[in-house]
Design an enzyme around this catalytic site. Sequence first.
Site, PDB file in Angstrom:
ATOM      1  N   SER A  24       4.234   1.462   1.893  1.00 21.35           N
ATOM      2  CA  SER A  24       3.505   2.667   2.291  1.00 21.35           C
ATOM      3  C   SER A  24       3.005   2.630   3.743  1.00 21.35           C
ATOM      4  O   SER A  24       2.717   3.684   4.310  1.00 21.35           O
ATOM      5  CB  SER A  24       2.311   2.898   1.359  1.00 21.35           C
ATOM      6  OG  SER A  24       1.346   1.876   1.526  1.00 21.35           O
ATOM      7  N   LYS A  30      -4.852   1.838   4.298  1.00 15.04           N
ATOM      8  CA  LYS A  30      -4.408   3.114   4.846  1.00 15.04           C
ATOM      9  C   LYS A  30      -4.942   3.290   6.270  1.00 15.04           C
ATOM     10  O   LYS A  30      -5.826   2.558   6.726  1.00 15.04           O
ATOM     11  CB  LYS A  30      -4.879   4.285   3.969  1.00 15.04           C
ATOM     12  CG  LYS A  30      -4.396   4.214   2.516  1.00 15.04           C
ATOM     13  CD  LYS A  30      -2.882   4.244   2.414  1.00 15.04           C
ATOM     14  CE  LYS A  30      -2.415   4.017   0.983  1.00 15.04           C
ATOM     15  NZ  LYS A  30      -0.939   3.928   0.873  1.00 15.04           N
TER      16      LYS A  30
END
Length: 222
Positions: free
Chosen positions: A93, A132
């Site tokens: 990701s 993230k």
Amino acid sequence: SLYGWMDFHTAVVVTESETVRWQEPAGLYTRQYQRAAQGSQSRGSRRHFAALHPRPKKKPWYKRPKIIVMLIAITILLIFNINYTFVFVVGPSMEPNYSDCNIVLGERNYNYIQRFDVVVLYSNEAQKTIIKRVVGLPGETIEYKDNKLYVNGELTEDQYNYEGTNDFKITLDTDSYFCLGDNRTESADSRTYGDFDSDEIFAKVKGRQHVDMEDIQNVLNK
């Protein structure tokens, strides 16, 4: 009846039969006396030897190098654990900037979070720790349109937009952050779990180290 007398060293009795009976305790007392005398001499010798050759005194703990080194190492580990944490990257990701099997160093006691900082957070919605990149700050309106980022209506360059971002628009609360994975098409992030509260962010990434899967397999197989 027969009479006899006995002192500490000898036994003198009237008959021969009595001599047999009384010689045993006399010999017993004599042996005890000899052992006591030998023990006294032995203890005196030991004391004399100890006086001539005293045992070295044990150093106090703060003068022992091994103990000092151990305490310093424990202190360093405690301080490090309070201020930093290591996190293992799993999945694609955050590619191409952070790959699967990267180990990242996170700073716990960070002063502030800026746009495009990479953070380690615990998602209450996903019930897991994720890594993230911060795109939206508290109170901002974030919009992606035609694969371009707009912050409060102003075009903002997003150099971490890998593989493109679908259109959306969101206004954040005063204590919320909008976080995305760099690999937008392979990331479950704020678009999936919603914006993240500040108390869900527990570290800001400061560095990374790549570990190959082959190295991990070799360690596990040993």
